[in-house]
Scaffold this motif. Structure first.
Motif, PDB file in Angstrom:
ATOM      1  N   ASP A   1       2.705   6.848 -13.923  1.00  0.00           N
ATOM      2  CA  ASP A   1       1.307   6.438 -14.072  1.00  0.00           C
ATOM      3  C   ASP A   1       0.624   6.484 -12.716  1.00  0.00           C
ATOM      4  OD1 ASP A   1       0.798   2.994 -13.584  1.00  0.00           O
ATOM      5  OD2 ASP A   1       2.662   4.026 -13.105  1.00  0.00           O
ATOM      6  N   PHE A   2      -0.690   6.490 -12.747  1.00  0.00           N
ATOM      7  CA  PHE A   2      -1.505   6.535 -11.530  1.00  0.00           C
ATOM      8  C   PHE A   2      -2.187   5.181 -11.420  1.00  0.00           C
ATOM      9  CE2 PHE A   2      -4.894   8.319  -8.736  1.00  0.00           C
ATOM     10  CZ  PHE A   2      -4.044   8.901  -7.801  1.00  0.00           C
ATOM     11  N   PRO A   3      -1.878   4.399 -10.366  1.00  0.00           N
ATOM     12  CA  PRO A   3      -2.331   3.009 -10.312  1.00  0.00           C
ATOM     13  C   PRO A   3      -3.840   2.820 -10.414  1.00  0.00           C
ATOM     14  CG  PRO A   3      -0.666   3.415  -8.637  1.00  0.00           C
ATOM     15  CD  PRO A   3      -1.030   4.750  -9.221  1.00  0.00           C
ATOM     16  N   ASP A   4      -4.214   1.906 -11.294  1.00  0.00           N
ATOM     17  CA  ASP A   4      -5.603   1.526 -11.476  1.00  0.00           C
ATOM     18  C   ASP A   4      -6.186   0.992 -10.161  1.00  0.00           C
ATOM     19  OD1 ASP A   4      -7.714   1.217 -13.425  1.00  0.00           O
ATOM     20  OD2 ASP A   4      -7.438  -0.932 -13.272  1.00  0.00           O
ATOM     21  N   LEU A   5      -5.402   0.193  -9.463  1.00  0.00           N
ATOM     22  CA  LEU A   5      -5.859  -0.424  -8.216  1.00  0.00           C
ATOM     23  C   LEU A   5      -6.155   0.628  -7.154  1.00  0.00           C
ATOM     24  CD1 LEU A   5      -6.427  -2.909  -6.496  1.00  0.00           C
ATOM     25  CD2 LEU A   5      -3.968  -3.056  -6.000  1.00  0.00           C
ATOM     26  N   LEU A   6      -5.362   1.699  -7.118  1.00  0.00           N
ATOM     27  CA  LEU A   6      -5.592   2.758  -6.134  1.00  0.00           C
ATOM     28  C   LEU A   6      -6.962   3.380  -6.330  1.00  0.00           C
ATOM     29  CD1 LEU A   6      -4.726   4.640  -3.867  1.00  0.00           C
ATOM     30  CD2 LEU A   6      -3.439   5.985  -5.539  1.00  0.00           C
ATOM     31  N   CYS A   7      -7.318   3.658  -7.574  1.00  0.00           N
ATOM     32  CA  CYS A   7      -8.643   4.226  -7.858  1.00  0.00           C
ATOM     33  C   CYS A   7      -9.751   3.263  -7.447  1.00  0.00           C
ATOM     34  CB  CYS A   7      -8.760   4.550  -9.346  1.00  0.00           C
ATOM     35  SG  CYS A   7      -7.663   5.864  -9.910  1.00  0.00           S
ATOM     36  N   GLU A   8      -9.548   1.975  -7.676  1.00  0.00           N
ATOM     37  CA  GLU A   8     -10.560   0.986  -7.322  1.00  0.00           C
ATOM     38  C   GLU A   8     -10.738   0.889  -5.805  1.00  0.00           C
ATOM     39  OE1 GLU A   8      -9.470  -2.639  -9.214  1.00  0.00           O
ATOM     40  OE2 GLU A   8      -9.715  -1.834 -11.250  1.00  0.00           O
ATOM     41  N   ILE A   9      -9.630   0.987  -5.070  1.00  0.00           N
ATOM     42  CA  ILE A   9      -9.713   0.954  -3.607  1.00  0.00           C
ATOM     43  C   ILE A   9     -10.517   2.148  -3.104  1.00  0.00           C
ATOM     44  CG2 ILE A   9      -8.354   1.175  -1.469  1.00  0.00           C
ATOM     45  CD1 ILE A   9      -6.145  -0.398  -2.878  1.00  0.00           C
ATOM     46  N   TRP A  10     -10.386   3.278  -3.808  1.00  0.00           N
ATOM     47  CA  TRP A  10     -11.085   4.496  -3.402  1.00  0.00           C
ATOM     48  C   TRP A  10     -12.577   4.473  -3.758  1.00  0.00           C
ATOM     49  CZ3 TRP A  10      -6.479   7.979  -5.057  1.00  0.00           C
ATOM     50  CH2 TRP A  10      -5.762   8.380  -3.917  1.00  0.00           C
ATOM     51  N   THR A  11     -13.051   3.445  -4.413  1.00  0.00           N
ATOM     52  CA  THR A  11     -14.468   3.352  -4.775  1.00  0.00           C
ATOM     53  C   THR A  11     -15.346   3.487  -3.535  1.00  0.00           C
ATOM     54  OG1 THR A  11     -13.974   1.882  -6.635  1.00  0.00           O
ATOM     55  CG2 THR A  11     -16.238   1.907  -5.820  1.00  0.00           C
ATOM     56  N   GLY A  12     -16.272   4.417  -3.576  1.00  0.00           N
ATOM     57  CA  GLY A  12     -17.168   4.625  -2.451  1.00  0.00           C
ATOM     58  C   GLY A  12     -16.629   5.552  -1.386  1.00  0.00           C
ATOM     59  N   GLN A  13     -15.370   5.980  -1.533  1.00  0.00           N
ATOM     60  CA  GLN A  13     -14.792   6.918  -0.570  1.00  0.00           C
ATOM     61  C   GLN A  13     -15.425   8.280  -0.785  1.00  0.00           C
ATOM     62  OE1 GLN A  13     -12.968   9.597   0.286  1.00  0.00           O
ATOM     63  NE2 GLN A  13     -10.980   9.078   1.143  1.00  0.00           N
ATOM     64  N   THR A  14     -16.033   8.828   0.244  1.00  0.00           N
ATOM     65  CA  THR A  14     -16.805  10.067   0.084  1.00  0.00           C
ATOM     66  C   THR A  14     -16.070  11.317   0.552  1.00  0.00           C
ATOM     67  OG1 THR A  14     -17.845   9.710   2.246  1.00  0.00           O
ATOM     68  CG2 THR A  14     -18.993   8.834   0.312  1.00  0.00           C
ATOM     69  N   TYR A  15     -14.837  11.160   1.051  1.00  0.00           N
ATOM     70  CA  TYR A  15     -14.109  12.311   1.575  1.00  0.00           C
ATOM     71  C   TYR A  15     -13.194  12.961   0.537  1.00  0.00           C
ATOM     72  CZ  TYR A  15     -15.576  10.994   6.290  1.00  0.00           C
ATOM     73  OH  TYR A  15     -16.323  10.709   7.405  1.00  0.00           O
ATOM     74  N   LEU A  16     -12.589  12.176  -0.331  1.00  0.00           N
ATOM     75  CA  LEU A  16     -11.566  12.682  -1.244  1.00  0.00           C
ATOM     76  C   LEU A  16     -12.130  13.722  -2.210  1.00  0.00           C
ATOM     77  CD1 LEU A  16      -8.572  12.324  -1.941  1.00  0.00           C
ATOM     78  CD2 LEU A  16      -9.260  10.619  -3.638  1.00  0.00           C
TER      79      LEU A  16
END
Length: 227
Positions: free
Chosen positions: A138-153
């Protein structure tokens, strides 16, 4: 000391661990260990000791100028410690044995696979993440939330894993342009994926998906035809 080194390529050797001295080369920009047998931890023989010594994957945090790290084709079972790599834009961890649950290697203190995976969220300039050909369930839900607002990925490759679903929070990756999901046991895509307006490419070849088009289209605005 080779303090001016910017590029080291130690690919296709017989390395079992990343050498500890690498973290001292603070001007490194590119670092490659493709096609070795690198583990998260191991017992290794040294000249100063008759008995094998327990050694862990070294912290690469001092390498604040490092932009590219390639660890493809090794035997890592969890994501190694990468905290502090503030310039890293390209990370290749494909073709390892990385899982999303469990304790990783068992030689020393247990390593939480989920926590190590979530730590990827603290690489502030990451643009391209390669995690294909691993054992992610699985792909962690929390990881996606941490990436919120990240403009580089921009790019994530998760092909050839054991993913059965993606979290709804995948929509937090609003700068993502490419998502590779080939050869996963996915049966559908979350409706929220349609909220990633920058996304230009999704690849889901050789999966049991049977409702992807319905899920995505149902959340898109209806087309209005004018005479």
């Amino acid at each position: 000391r080779l303090t001016r080194l910017e590029d080291i390529n130690l690919s296709y050797n017989r390395l079992v661990l990343v050498p500890q001295w690498v973290s001292l080369l603070t001007n490194l920009v590119q670092l490659s260990f493709t096609g070795n047998s690198i583990k998260n931890e191991a017992f290794v023989s040294t000249e100063s000791s008759r008995r094998p010594v327990y050694v862990q994957f070294p912290s690469l945090g001092p390498l604040t100028k490092l932009e590219q790290l390639n660890l493809e084709g090794n035997v890592l079972t969890v994501v190694p410690p990468l905290k502090g790599l503030v310039s890293l834009s390209y990370l290749n961890l494909s073709r390892n044995q990385i899982c999303s649950e469990g304790g990783g290697d068992i030689l020393g203190p247990p390593i939480d696979a989920r926590i190590s995976l979530v730590a990827l969220g603290y690489l502030p300039r990451l643009e391209n993440l390669q995690l294909g050909h691993n054992k992610l369930s699985d792909f962690p839900d929390l990881l996606c939330e941490i990436w919120t607002g990240q403009t580089y990925l921009k790019r994530i490759n998760l092909e050839y894993n054991d993913l059965t679903l993606l979290p709804d929070s995948i929509s937090c990756l609003n700068s993502l342009t490419s998502l590779q999901l080939d050869r996963n046991p996915l049966k559908s895509l979350p409706i929220s994926i349609a909220c990633i307006t920058a996304l230009t490419s999704i690849s889901c070849r050789l999966t049991p998906i049977c409702s992807a088009s319905i899920s995505v289209r149902s959340s898109l605005p209806k087309r209005t035809d004018h005479a």
